[in-house]
Scaffold this active site. Structure first.
Site: not given
Ligand code: PMT
Length: 402
Positions: A210, A279, A289, A306-307, A337, A341
């Site tokens: 991403n 995700d 390849k 999910d971490i 969320k 979580k």
């Molecule tokens: O890095 P930049 O370019 O500065 O941009 C910043 C940002 C937009 C990436 C940042 O501000 C941000 O929003 N980070 C979270 C992005 C994200 O994956 O959001 P989410 O809504 O999909 O996930 C929610 C939370 O779960 C996040 O804290 C993520 O780290 C966590 N997560 C998600 C998936 C996963 N498998 N494990 C997780 O822990």
């Protein structure tokens, strides 16, 4: 990394013989990594030319409050918001008096009223003027309002007298300016931050990822250090320098990030998850390849663990802050969320607006916790990170009273 890296300093120069030192100070601030914009009072221009400070700062020097051309480039309120700190050096007795009484009769005094950034003054004046009861009373008023005073030093003065009133040397002022960013609200705390994207391999050369640049997470790591924390940063692949005093662990995939985070979470007091974790990953990444023979290609994906959920489920879970990257229904989705979580706090940001969210230099955040919320208005990511860290510190201490 330099002590003022990425900091934006608005340098105010007021009238006094020490104004000649502002040239060296501008250089020192820039050498320490700061971006500097200079605002001079009318009196200062009698001691040093705006052109000198323009050449050294790399930006046009601002003089007048009502200058239509300059306002068109950056309005004075915008300039007040731009600054991470305002440093007035030299600060004359007259400027201290005007600031103490809330005057807004020139650009510099107006900016000092309009900014939310920390303000510091390096006074410089004749020793009798410094010792005068009026100046001392103004000094007390300014300090009561949280304005920091750097110096003055004692010694021989340009007027031939000896005593307190000499401006500190530029190198010392630059070092003190760096301390303006140190809050100690997380003194001794161990903070774990995740940042950047993850990459999920499809074959040896392709991956799903991403647009996360890591800027938000890195700014949080830096802000946590400034707040006195010991910081570990688990970072996906980004092209950013490691902030000073941060222990960085590089990872590539979501699974590697999960393992690195879990290896440090147990010994952390706070975990802030700014990483954009994929995700899904390929169910079976190709060993070789992939060839482009087929007209249509279906990729089978499987969910990544999910971490955040793994961390908040730990028996000795740290204070856990998740991010929510949303394009709609910010509040509902973020709160969902937070509950799902089991987070102590969620930082929600819109990721469908130009210049903020993914890869932008700015962001705007809505913080939610049980029974509370706070809006952090749009600002450069380093400043926003400092505000976020200060709210996290407040909630962390409320949950874990000393
Ligand atoms: O890095 P930049 O370019 O500065 O941009 C910043 C940002 C937009 C990436 C940042 O501000 C941000 O929003 N980070 C979270 C992005 C994200 O994956 O959001 P989410 O809504 O999909 O996930 C929610 C939370 O779960 C996040 O804290 C993520 O780290 C966590 N997560 C998600 C998936 C996963 N498998 N494990 C997780 O822990």
């Amino acid at each position: 990394m330099k002590s003022l890296a990425n900091k934006r300093i608005l340098l105010g120069v007021t009238g006094g013989i020490a104004a000649y030192k502002s040239a060296d100070l501008t250089r020192r601030l820039r050498e320490a990594g700061a971006g500097v914009r200079v605002v001079m009072t009318r009196g200062a221009t009698g001691f040093i030319t705006p052109l000198t400070l323009q050449a050294l700062s790399g930006h046009a020097v601002r003089l007048e409050l009502f200058d239509a051309n300059a306002e068109a480039a950056m309005g004075h309120i915008e300039l007040a918001r731009w600054a991470d700190a305002v440093l007035v050096a030299p600060a004359s007795a007259d400027f201290m008096a005007r600031l103490a009484h809330g005057r807004a009769d020139d650009l510099l005094s107006t900016l000092c009223l309009a900014t939310t950034a920390p303000i510091a003054l390096a006074p410089a004046m004749n020793q009798q003027m410094w010792l005068n009861a009026a100046t001392q009373a103004n000094k007390s008023i300014l300090e009561t309002r949280g304005i920091r005073l750097f110096g003055p030093a004692e010694g021989s003065q340009a007027c031939g007298e000896t005593g307190p009133g000499r401006m500190l040397e530029p190198l010392d002022i630059a070092a003190l300016a760096a301390q303006l960013f140190e809050s100690n609200v997380l003194s001794g705390a161990r903070v774990l931050v995740s940042a950047g994207p993850t990459r999920e391999a499809l074959d040896p050369v392709r991956y799903i990822s991403n647009r996360s640049s890591g800027k938000m997470g890195y700014a949080i790591a830096e802000a946590a250090v400034e707040a006195g924390a010991r910081v570990t940063l688990v970072s996906g692949p980004v092209s950013l320098a490691t902030p000073e005093r941060v222990a960085r662990v590089d990872v590539v995939s979501a699974e590697e990030m999960r393992q690195a985070v879990l290896a440090h979470a147990g010994e952390s007091d706070i975990f802030i998850a700014a990483a954009a974790v994929a995700d899904y990953r390929a169910l079976e990444p190709a060993q070789q390849k992939m060839k482009k023979g087929r007209e249509k290609l279906d990729l089978a994906l499987t969910r990544n663990a999910d971490i955040l959920e793994s961390v908040s489920a730990l028996a000795r879970a740290p204070f856990t802050v998740g991010f929510a990257a949303e394009t709609e229904n910010l509040e509902q989705n973020a709160e969902a969320k937070r509950r799902a979580k089991k987070l102590d706090m969620v930082a929600a940001n819109r990721v469908d607006r130009a210049g903020t969210g993914f890869d932008g230099d700015e962001n705007e955040i809505e913080l939610f916790w049980e029974g509370g919320r706070k809006h952090l208005p749009r600002a450069p990511k380093p400043r926003l990170a400092r505000e976020l860290v200060s709210v996290v510190a407040e909630r962390f201490h409320a949950k874990n009273p000393a």
